[in-house]
Design a protein around this motif. Structure first.
Motif, PDB file in Angstrom:
ATOM      1  N   GLY A  55     -61.710  95.761  28.637  1.00 42.17           N
ATOM      2  CA  GLY A  55     -61.792  94.831  27.519  1.00 42.17           C
ATOM      3  C   GLY A  55     -60.469  94.132  27.302  1.00 42.17           C
ATOM      4  O   GLY A  55     -59.421  94.622  27.730  1.00 42.17           O
ATOM      5  N   THR A  56     -60.526  93.003  26.637  1.00 39.71           N
ATOM      6  CA  THR A  56     -59.314  92.223  26.418  1.00 39.71           C
ATOM      7  C   THR A  56     -58.973  92.067  24.934  1.00 39.71           C
ATOM      8  O   THR A  56     -58.089  91.297  24.595  1.00 39.71           O
ATOM      9  N   TRP A  57     -59.665  92.771  24.057  1.00 41.18           N
ATOM     10  CA  TRP A  57     -59.331  92.680  22.646  1.00 41.18           C
ATOM     11  C   TRP A  57     -58.114  93.565  22.364  1.00 41.18           C
ATOM     12  O   TRP A  57     -57.815  94.486  23.113  1.00 41.18           O
ATOM     13  N   PRO A  58     -57.382  93.282  21.296  1.00 40.67           N
ATOM     14  CA  PRO A  58     -56.086  93.938  21.050  1.00 40.67           C
ATOM     15  C   PRO A  58     -56.084  95.465  21.119  1.00 40.67           C
ATOM     16  O   PRO A  58     -55.177  96.046  21.695  1.00 40.67           O
ATOM     17  N   LYS A  59     -57.086  96.124  20.570  1.00 39.44           N
ATOM     18  CA  LYS A  59     -57.075  97.590  20.571  1.00 39.44           C
ATOM     19  C   LYS A  59     -57.338  98.191  21.946  1.00 39.44           C
ATOM     20  O   LYS A  59     -57.012  99.332  22.196  1.00 39.44           O
ATOM     21  N   ALA A  60     -57.925  97.427  22.847  1.00 37.33           N
ATOM     22  CA  ALA A  60     -58.268  97.950  24.169  1.00 37.33           C
ATOM     23  C   ALA A  60     -57.286  97.539  25.256  1.00 37.33           C
ATOM     24  O   ALA A  60     -57.195  98.199  26.287  1.00 37.33           O
ATOM     25  N   ILE A  61     -56.560  96.485  25.043  1.00 35.96           N
ATOM     26  CA  ILE A  61     -55.812  95.867  26.139  1.00 35.96           C
ATOM     27  C   ILE A  61     -54.761  96.785  26.758  1.00 35.96           C
ATOM     28  O   ILE A  61     -54.620  96.840  27.973  1.00 35.96           O
ATOM     29  N   GLU A  62     -54.032  97.532  25.966  1.00 38.97           N
ATOM     30  CA  GLU A  62     -52.989  98.402  26.525  1.00 38.97           C
ATOM     31  C   GLU A  62     -53.590  99.502  27.402  1.00 38.97           C
ATOM     32  O   GLU A  62     -53.140  99.735  28.524  1.00 38.97           O
ATOM     33  N   ALA A  63     -54.624 100.160  26.889  1.00 36.34           N
ATOM     34  CA  ALA A  63     -55.271 101.221  27.662  1.00 36.34           C
ATOM     35  C   ALA A  63     -55.920 100.663  28.926  1.00 36.34           C
ATOM     36  O   ALA A  63     -55.877 101.290  29.991  1.00 36.34           O
ATOM     37  N   CYS A  64     -56.492  99.476  28.829  1.00 36.90           N
ATOM     38  CA  CYS A  64     -57.142  98.870  29.991  1.00 36.90           C
ATOM     39  C   CYS A  64     -56.118  98.450  31.041  1.00 36.90           C
ATOM     40  O   CYS A  64     -56.369  98.588  32.239  1.00 36.90           O
ATOM     41  N   ARG A  65     -54.974  97.964  30.618  1.00 29.10           N
ATOM     42  CA  ARG A  65     -53.932  97.617  31.594  1.00 29.10           C
ATOM     43  C   ARG A  65     -53.461  98.869  32.335  1.00 29.10           C
ATOM     44  O   ARG A  65     -53.213  98.822  33.545  1.00 29.10           O
TER      45      ARG A  65
END
Length: 112
Positions: free
Chosen positions: A31-41
């Protein structure tokens, strides 16, 4: 993401990549929304390493939840990051939330 990780841009491409894949598929939902972006990267790096290590044994596919809503729904994904292991087109296992490289490897070893 390494080239070994397929990144379909829409639902039709997801279906095509999954149909053309031989053997198990590790589908990584991002996901690319703020709460998900760090974990997804962080998961991008992990899935890239797994794709390199398991080259020829499985196909890795990164699926953007926002761009591929039908695939997300079809595989029961409700958040990002999530991974789904597919065998012969059917869900063999799933896990939600960020995972380390060792956790993804253990996940695969338990279900391959």
């Amino acid at each position: 993401m390494p080239r070994r990780v397929h990144q379909p841009l829409e639902d039709e491409e997801v279906d095509f990549v999954l149909r053309m894949s031989e053997g198990p598929v590790l589908a990584y939902f991002s996901g690319t929304w703020p709460k998900a972006i760090e974990a997804c990267r962080a998961m991008d790096v992990v899935v890239g390493r797994i794709a390199d290590e398991y080259a020829g044994l499985l196909t890795a596919v990164k699926i953007d939840i926002t761009r591929c809503p039908e695939a997300t729904k079809r595989y029961g994904v409700t958040g990002a990051p999530s991974v789904v292991l597919l065998k012969e087109g059917a869900v063999a296992a799933r896990s939600a939330g960020p995972m380390t490289h060792a956790e993804v490897r253990d996940f695969l070893l338990a279900h391959l």
